[in-house]
Design a protein around this motif. Structure first.
Motif, PDB file in Angstrom:
ATOM      1  N   LEU A  52       0.806  -1.214   0.000  1.00 13.55           N
ATOM      2  CA  LEU A  52       0.000   0.000   0.000  1.00 13.55           C
ATOM      3  C   LEU A  52       0.841   1.267   0.000  1.00 13.55           C
ATOM      4  O   LEU A  52       0.503   2.239  -0.685  1.00 13.55           O
ATOM      5  N   VAL A  53       1.946   1.282   0.715  1.00 12.16           N
ATOM      6  CA  VAL A  53       2.790   2.483   0.703  1.00 12.16           C
ATOM      7  C   VAL A  53       3.455   2.634  -0.663  1.00 12.16           C
ATOM      8  O   VAL A  53       3.650   3.755  -1.154  1.00 12.16           O
ATOM      9  N   THR A  54       3.774   1.518  -1.327  1.00 12.28           N
ATOM     10  CA  THR A  54       4.310   1.578  -2.683  1.00 12.28           C
ATOM     11  C   THR A  54       3.280   2.193  -3.626  1.00 12.28           C
ATOM     12  O   THR A  54       3.608   3.049  -4.456  1.00 12.28           O
ATOM     13  N   GLU A  55       2.042   1.763  -3.507  1.00  9.84           N
ATOM     14  CA  GLU A  55       0.975   2.283  -4.370  1.00  9.84           C
ATOM     15  C   GLU A  55       0.770   3.784  -4.164  1.00  9.84           C
ATOM     16  O   GLU A  55       0.680   4.540  -5.130  1.00  9.84           O
ATOM     17  N   LEU A  56       0.717   4.225  -2.914  1.00  7.15           N
ATOM     18  CA  LEU A  56       0.488   5.643  -2.650  1.00  7.15           C
ATOM     19  C   LEU A  56       1.677   6.499  -3.088  1.00  7.15           C
ATOM     20  O   LEU A  56       1.493   7.591  -3.632  1.00  7.15           O
ATOM     21  N   ALA A  57       2.887   6.007  -2.880  1.00  3.48           N
ATOM     22  CA  ALA A  57       4.069   6.755  -3.322  1.00  3.48           C
ATOM     23  C   ALA A  57       4.112   6.835  -4.849  1.00  3.48           C
ATOM     24  O   ALA A  57       4.416   7.892  -5.424  1.00  3.48           O
ATOM     25  N   ALA A  58       3.815   5.728  -5.514  1.00  5.90           N
ATOM     26  CA  ALA A  58       3.799   5.729  -6.980  1.00  5.90           C
ATOM     27  C   ALA A  58       2.729   6.679  -7.508  1.00  5.90           C
ATOM     28  O   ALA A  58       2.957   7.404  -8.489  1.00  5.90           O
ATOM     29  N   ASN A  59       1.561   6.704  -6.863  1.00  3.75           N
ATOM     30  CA  ASN A  59       0.513   7.640  -7.272  1.00  3.75           C
ATOM     31  C   ASN A  59       0.949   9.086  -7.074  1.00  3.75           C
ATOM     32  O   ASN A  59       0.656   9.940  -7.901  1.00  3.75           O
ATOM     33  N   ALA A  60       1.626   9.373  -5.967  1.00  2.00           N
ATOM     34  CA  ALA A  60       2.105  10.733  -5.716  1.00  2.00           C
ATOM     35  C   ALA A  60       3.083  11.164  -6.806  1.00  2.00           C
ATOM     36  O   ALA A  60       3.050  12.307  -7.268  1.00  2.00           O
ATOM     37  N   ILE A  61       3.933  10.248  -7.241  1.00  2.48           N
ATOM     38  CA  ILE A  61       4.919  10.583  -8.271  1.00  2.48           C
ATOM     39  C   ILE A  61       4.264  10.690  -9.646  1.00  2.48           C
ATOM     40  O   ILE A  61       4.550  11.604 -10.418  1.00  2.48           O
ATOM     41  N   LYS A  62       3.360   9.789  -9.959  1.00  2.00           N
ATOM     42  CA  LYS A  62       2.774   9.739 -11.301  1.00  2.00           C
ATOM     43  C   LYS A  62       1.681  10.780 -11.533  1.00  2.00           C
ATOM     44  O   LYS A  62       1.573  11.335 -12.620  1.00  2.00           O
ATOM     45  N   HIS A  63       0.874  11.051 -10.525  1.00  2.00           N
ATOM     46  CA  HIS A  63      -0.338  11.836 -10.750  1.00  2.00           C
ATOM     47  C   HIS A  63      -0.345  13.216 -10.117  1.00  2.00           C
ATOM     48  O   HIS A  63      -1.368  13.902 -10.191  1.00  2.00           O
ATOM     49  N   THR A  64       0.730  13.647  -9.462  1.00  5.17           N
ATOM     50  CA  THR A  64       0.703  14.954  -8.793  1.00  5.17           C
ATOM     51  C   THR A  64       1.945  15.763  -9.163  1.00  5.17           C
ATOM     52  O   THR A  64       2.861  15.276  -9.833  1.00  5.17           O
ATOM     53  N   MET A  65       1.980  16.982  -8.679  1.00  8.32           N
ATOM     54  CA  MET A  65       3.149  17.841  -8.899  1.00  8.32           C
ATOM     55  C   MET A  65       4.399  17.282  -8.235  1.00  8.32           C
ATOM     56  O   MET A  65       5.502  17.662  -8.578  1.00  8.32           O
ATOM     57  N   SER A  66       4.232  16.383  -7.296  1.00 12.99           N
ATOM     58  CA  SER A  66       5.386  15.783  -6.622  1.00 12.99           C
ATOM     59  C   SER A  66       6.313  15.096  -7.608  1.00 12.99           C
ATOM     60  O   SER A  66       7.524  15.079  -7.420  1.00 12.99           O
ATOM     61  N   GLY A  67       5.771  14.515  -8.684  1.00 16.19           N
ATOM     62  CA  GLY A  67       6.594  13.846  -9.679  1.00 16.19           C
ATOM     63  C   GLY A  67       6.714  14.595 -10.986  1.00 16.19           C
ATOM     64  O   GLY A  67       7.562  14.289 -11.818  1.00 16.19           O
ATOM     65  N   ARG A  68       5.882  15.594 -11.203  1.00 12.86           N
ATOM     66  CA  ARG A  68       5.888  16.329 -12.470  1.00 12.86           C
ATOM     67  C   ARG A  68       6.759  17.572 -12.424  1.00 12.86           C
ATOM     68  O   ARG A  68       7.109  18.120 -13.460  1.00 12.86           O
ATOM     69  N   TRP A  69       7.068  18.039 -11.263  1.00 10.86           N
ATOM     70  CA  TRP A  69       7.873  19.238 -11.082  1.00 10.86           C
ATOM     71  C   TRP A  69       9.287  18.789 -10.751  1.00 10.86           C
ATOM     72  O   TRP A  69       9.483  17.852  -9.991  1.00 10.86           O
ATOM     73  N   ARG A  70      10.292  19.433 -11.303  1.00 11.95           N
ATOM     74  CA  ARG A  70      11.662  18.945 -11.099  1.00 11.95           C
ATOM     75  C   ARG A  70      12.128  19.032  -9.651  1.00 11.95           C
ATOM     76  O   ARG A  70      13.046  18.336  -9.254  1.00 11.95           O
ATOM     77  N   TRP A 128      -4.173  23.242   1.429  1.00  9.13           N
ATOM     78  CA  TRP A 128      -4.068  24.415   0.571  1.00  9.13           C
ATOM     79  C   TRP A 128      -3.246  24.085  -0.666  1.00  9.13           C
ATOM     80  O   TRP A 128      -3.613  24.416  -1.777  1.00  9.13           O
ATOM     81  N   PHE A 129      -2.123  23.418  -0.481  1.00 15.64           N
ATOM     82  CA  PHE A 129      -1.254  23.062  -1.598  1.00 15.64           C
ATOM     83  C   PHE A 129      -0.957  21.567  -1.494  1.00 15.64           C
ATOM     84  O   PHE A 129      -0.036  21.161  -0.813  1.00 15.64           O
ATOM     85  N   GLY A 130      -1.788  20.771  -2.101  1.00 14.17           N
ATOM     86  CA  GLY A 130      -1.564  19.336  -2.082  1.00 14.17           C
ATOM     87  C   GLY A 130      -2.657  18.590  -1.352  1.00 14.17           C
ATOM     88  O   GLY A 130      -3.725  19.123  -1.076  1.00 14.17           O
TER      89      GLY A 130
END
Length: 187
Positions: A52-70, A128-130
């Protein structure tokens, strides 16, 4: 059970790159075993936590600014309460929120369905942000009263000063690998 009835055991920020997923999985399982040594033999709980932590971390990287912003990053928090653990992944958000997909023709998009099936409880809270996506798993080990009370010292389970030194020594390789991941990230 709200987070006010739980004790924050650990929190760490990770860079938003796919190579860090392995370290997130190791970090979460490591801290759970350090905080509750009694769960080290519960392979089912540890496997569910890792999944589950792998899934949530992968989602944060793939679907949010956490992974899209350098300079993107996300934080993982581990909470302990009476007979349960809670993991939170705090990301940097995106315009749309997480959603369960029911289309059987899609190749991906089953992560939140897995989360809903395996976790005791899960949810999303916006900031507010995230946002924070969290899940809870039941443990068979009750948390000591001194660990669960809000004003108690940070000693959990049967930790002693010697055990605390041993924990510090065990953390060094993980922290070293995380530092290498931050330094080696493309800017």
């Amino acid at each position: 059970m709200s987070t006010f009835e739980m004790k924050l055991v650990s929190a760490m920020r990770f860079p938003g790159c796919p190579q860090i997923i392995r370290d997130v999985r190791i970090y979460a399982a490591h801290w759970l075993v350090m905080a509750l040594p009694e769960v080290a033999d519960d392979e089912n709980l540890l496997d569910n936590l890792r999944l589950l932590v792998t899934e949530l971390a992968a989602n944060a990287i793939k679907h949010t600014m956490s992974g899209r912003w350098r300079h993107g990053s996300f934080q993982v928090r581990l909470w302990l309460g009476a007979g349960r653990i809670r993991i939170e992944v705090v990301d940097q958000g995106w315009w749309s929120g997480p959603r369960l997909r029911n289309d059987s023709d899609e190749v991906g998009g089953r992560g939140l369905q897995i989360l809903a099936a395996v976790a005791t409880k899960w949810g999303v809270s916006r900031r507010w942000f995230g946002r924070t996506v969290w899940f809870e798993l039941l443990t068979q080990v009750p948390i000591a009263e001194s660990a669960a009370s809000p004003g108690a010292p940070a000693r959990i389970g049967n930790a002693t000063p010697a055990r605390s030194r041993a924990r510090h020594e065990l953390r060094r390789p993980l922290l070293r690998s995380l530092g290498e991941a931050f330094r080696g990230r493309a800017v």
